[in-house]
Design a protein around this motif. Sequence first.
Motif, PDB file in Angstrom:
ATOM      1  N   TYR A   4      -5.018 -45.136  26.089  1.00  0.00           N
ATOM      2  CA  TYR A   4      -4.388 -45.200  27.412  1.00  0.00           C
ATOM      3  C   TYR A   4      -3.070 -45.975  27.348  1.00  0.00           C
ATOM      4  CZ  TYR A   4      -3.496 -46.688  32.190  1.00  0.00           C
ATOM      5  OH  TYR A   4      -2.899 -46.956  33.396  1.00  0.00           O
ATOM      6  N   LEU A   5      -3.089 -47.101  26.671  1.00  0.00           N
ATOM      7  CA  LEU A   5      -1.874 -47.904  26.547  1.00  0.00           C
ATOM      8  C   LEU A   5      -0.785 -47.166  25.775  1.00  0.00           C
ATOM      9  CD1 LEU A   5      -3.398 -51.430  25.882  1.00  0.00           C
ATOM     10  CD2 LEU A   5      -2.290 -50.616  27.968  1.00  0.00           C
ATOM     11  N   LYS A   6      -1.158 -46.475  24.716  1.00  0.00           N
ATOM     12  CA  LYS A   6      -0.184 -45.703  23.936  1.00  0.00           C
ATOM     13  C   LYS A   6       0.425 -44.583  24.780  1.00  0.00           C
ATOM     14  CE  LYS A   6      -2.060 -46.390  19.313  1.00  0.00           C
ATOM     15  NZ  LYS A   6      -2.702 -45.760  18.156  1.00  0.00           N
ATOM     16  N   GLU A   7      -0.427 -43.873  25.510  1.00  0.00           N
ATOM     17  CA  GLU A   7       0.067 -42.780  26.351  1.00  0.00           C
ATOM     18  C   GLU A   7       0.942 -43.304  27.485  1.00  0.00           C
ATOM     19  OE1 GLU A   7      -3.276 -40.478  27.637  1.00  0.00           O
ATOM     20  OE2 GLU A   7      -3.690 -39.705  25.634  1.00  0.00           O
ATOM     21  N   SER A   8       0.567 -44.418  28.057  1.00  0.00           N
ATOM     22  CA  SER A   8       1.367 -45.011  29.129  1.00  0.00           C
ATOM     23  C   SER A   8       2.739 -45.422  28.609  1.00  0.00           C
ATOM     24  CB  SER A   8       0.670 -46.234  29.722  1.00  0.00           C
ATOM     25  OG  SER A   8      -0.533 -45.855  30.333  1.00  0.00           O
ATOM     26  N   TYR A   9       2.761 -46.060  27.449  1.00  0.00           N
ATOM     27  CA  TYR A   9       4.021 -46.464  26.839  1.00  0.00           C
ATOM     28  C   TYR A   9       4.882 -45.245  26.540  1.00  0.00           C
ATOM     29  CZ  TYR A   9       7.350 -48.420  23.544  1.00  0.00           C
ATOM     30  OH  TYR A   9       8.507 -48.786  22.911  1.00  0.00           O
ATOM     31  N   ASN A  10       4.281 -44.202  25.994  1.00  0.00           N
ATOM     32  CA  ASN A  10       5.010 -42.971  25.685  1.00  0.00           C
ATOM     33  C   ASN A  10       5.576 -42.345  26.954  1.00  0.00           C
ATOM     34  OD1 ASN A  10       5.994 -40.798  24.119  1.00  0.00           O
ATOM     35  ND2 ASN A  10       4.178 -39.593  24.653  1.00  0.00           N
ATOM     36  N   GLU A  11       4.803 -42.348  28.020  1.00  0.00           N
ATOM     37  CA  GLU A  11       5.246 -41.786  29.297  1.00  0.00           C
ATOM     38  C   GLU A  11       6.456 -42.561  29.825  1.00  0.00           C
ATOM     39  OE1 GLU A  11       5.038 -39.069  32.469  1.00  0.00           O
ATOM     40  OE2 GLU A  11       3.750 -39.096  30.692  1.00  0.00           O
ATOM     41  N   LEU A  12       6.362 -43.870  29.801  1.00  0.00           N
ATOM     42  CA  LEU A  12       7.470 -44.698  30.285  1.00  0.00           C
ATOM     43  C   LEU A  12       8.712 -44.552  29.411  1.00  0.00           C
ATOM     44  CD1 LEU A  12       5.634 -47.993  31.263  1.00  0.00           C
ATOM     45  CD2 LEU A  12       6.796 -46.427  32.805  1.00  0.00           C
ATOM     46  N   ARG A  13       8.510 -44.426  28.130  1.00  0.00           N
ATOM     47  CA  ARG A  13       9.617 -44.369  27.185  1.00  0.00           C
ATOM     48  C   ARG A  13      10.344 -43.024  27.230  1.00  0.00           C
ATOM     49  NH1 ARG A  13      12.748 -47.873  24.877  1.00  0.00           N
ATOM     50  NH2 ARG A  13      13.083 -47.531  22.690  1.00  0.00           N
ATOM     51  N   ASN A  14       9.599 -41.925  27.370  1.00  0.00           N
ATOM     52  CA  ASN A  14      10.187 -40.604  27.158  1.00  0.00           C
ATOM     53  C   ASN A  14      10.282 -39.728  28.401  1.00  0.00           C
ATOM     54  OD1 ASN A  14      10.458 -41.069  24.343  1.00  0.00           O
ATOM     55  ND2 ASN A  14       8.273 -40.693  24.121  1.00  0.00           N
ATOM     56  N   TRP A  18      15.091 -43.654  34.494  1.00  0.00           N
ATOM     57  CA  TRP A  18      15.371 -44.967  35.034  1.00  0.00           C
ATOM     58  C   TRP A  18      16.681 -44.962  35.807  1.00  0.00           C
ATOM     59  CZ3 TRP A  18      11.505 -48.299  34.850  1.00  0.00           C
ATOM     60  CH2 TRP A  18      10.527 -48.101  33.878  1.00  0.00           C
TER      61      TRP A  18
END
Length: 62
Positions: A4-14, A18
């Motif tokens: 979940y944390l990896k997917e959340s980070y990926n979502e925010l990053r890519n 912003w």
Amino acid sequence: MVNYLKESYNELRNHVTWTPLSEAQRLTVIVAAFSILLALAVWGIDSVFSKIIAYYFELIKS
């Protein structure tokens, strides 16, 4: 949880667009100004009603 944390980070990053910093700063100033104006309006109305209520109770005492 790690996934979940990896997917959340990926979502925010890519995938998240912003707001540019200059626009975020401009909007922050607008929000702050309106917040101050609203606070002053509420304070003013509160002061007026407070004086009206104090006057009313003075009339009742007499």
